[in-house]
Design an enzyme around this catalytic site. Structure first.
Site, PDB file in Angstrom:
ATOM      1  CG  ASP A  82      -1.751   1.192   1.394  1.00 46.85           C
ATOM      2  OD1 ASP A  82      -2.352   1.620   0.397  1.00 46.85           O
ATOM      3  OD2 ASP A  82      -1.809   1.732   2.513  1.00 46.85           O
ATOM      4  CG  ASP A 129      -1.203   7.866   0.761  1.00 46.83           C
ATOM      5  OD1 ASP A 129      -0.482   8.865   0.781  1.00 46.83           O
ATOM      6  OD2 ASP A 129      -1.866   7.517  -0.235  1.00 46.83           O
ATOM      7  CG  ASP A 165      -1.898   2.076   6.631  1.00 43.43           C
ATOM      8  OD1 ASP A 165      -2.220   1.822   5.449  1.00 43.43           O
ATOM      9  OD2 ASP A 165      -2.078   3.191   7.156  1.00 43.43           O
TER      10      ASP A 165
END
Length: 232
Positions: A24, A26, A181
């Site tokens: 991922d 950001d 995240d």
């Protein structure tokens, strides 16, 4: 999902070693939240609102522009002005893309080690390509494959983007690991039959419980990814 600071929480010893690791963007590969501190608070200043704490903004970055729009003006997505304010937010963000973003500490060495090990890597993000490309260019990041939300019919947690990334790397999904995240990242990995790794250093909301995501493994720091590879 508690663990010692120097030891990742992992079941990777029973998982096959990956041919590629996908990230991922950001809150996982990049600490891009500092870009949004000024985006949110400058818009609030323009509208006579008080500034928000950076920690409050940071928690919402992985939730994307819609969530940050709601946070900036304290509105809900069904508010009649939401669409207009979201356009305003994204137009404003264009001027700040990459202004304060950085790789999370440790990732420079991790990516270099992946190259030495012959393990491919790539980025799979829900961020639109019109923001992703200038962000990566500004930071000098050249990923072998970059898949954005607008490249596929369905964004994460659907598996579409992860499956497309694997295809572009000429790999089967089971040959890839995915690191993220947010629960949508873990769900997307599961939906794509990829080994999932929760990045606990990312933008996790204070009310969230990463243990409930049921990721295959979790890391507190980027360099712990190398420990997982050694155990695989």
């Amino acid at each position: 999902m508690s663990q010692a600071a120097d030891s990742p929480n992992t079941e990777a010893a029973s998982a096959p070693g990956p041919r590629a690791i996908l990230f991922d963007l950001d809150g996982t590969l990049l600490d891009s939240a500092p870009d949004f501190y000024e985006v949110v608070n400058s818009l609030r200043r323009q509208d006579g609102l008080s500034e928000l704490p950076t920690a409050q903004i940071r928690e919402q970055v992985s939730n994307g522009g819609a969530a940050l729009t709601c946070l900036t003006w304290n509105i809900q997505r069904d508010d009649p002005v939401f669409d207009k304010l979201r356009v305003r937010f994204l137009d404003h963000y264009r001027h700040y893309v990459g202004s304060a973003s950085r790789l999370f500490p440790g990732f420079t060495a991790v990516l270099a080690e992946l190259e030495l090990l012959g393990i491919q890597w790539g980025i799979v993000t829900n961020k639109p390509r019109r923001f992703t490309e200038p962000l990566l260019a500004k930071l000098g990041i050249n990923a072998p494959v970059v898949i954005c939300a607008d490249d596929v019919p369905n964004a994460k947690p659907a598996p579409d983007a992860l499956l497309l990334a694997a295809s572009k790397l000429d790999l089967e999904p089971q040959q890839c690991w995915y690191v993220g995240d947010h629960i949508r990242d873990i769900d997307a990995a599961r939906n794509a039959s990829m080994f999932s790794i929760a990045a606990l250093f990312g933008y996790i909301e204070s009310s969230d419980d990463p243990a409930s995501w049921n990721a295959d493994a979790s890391i507190q720091r980027p360099d712990q990814l190398l420990t997982l590879l050694q155990q695989a």
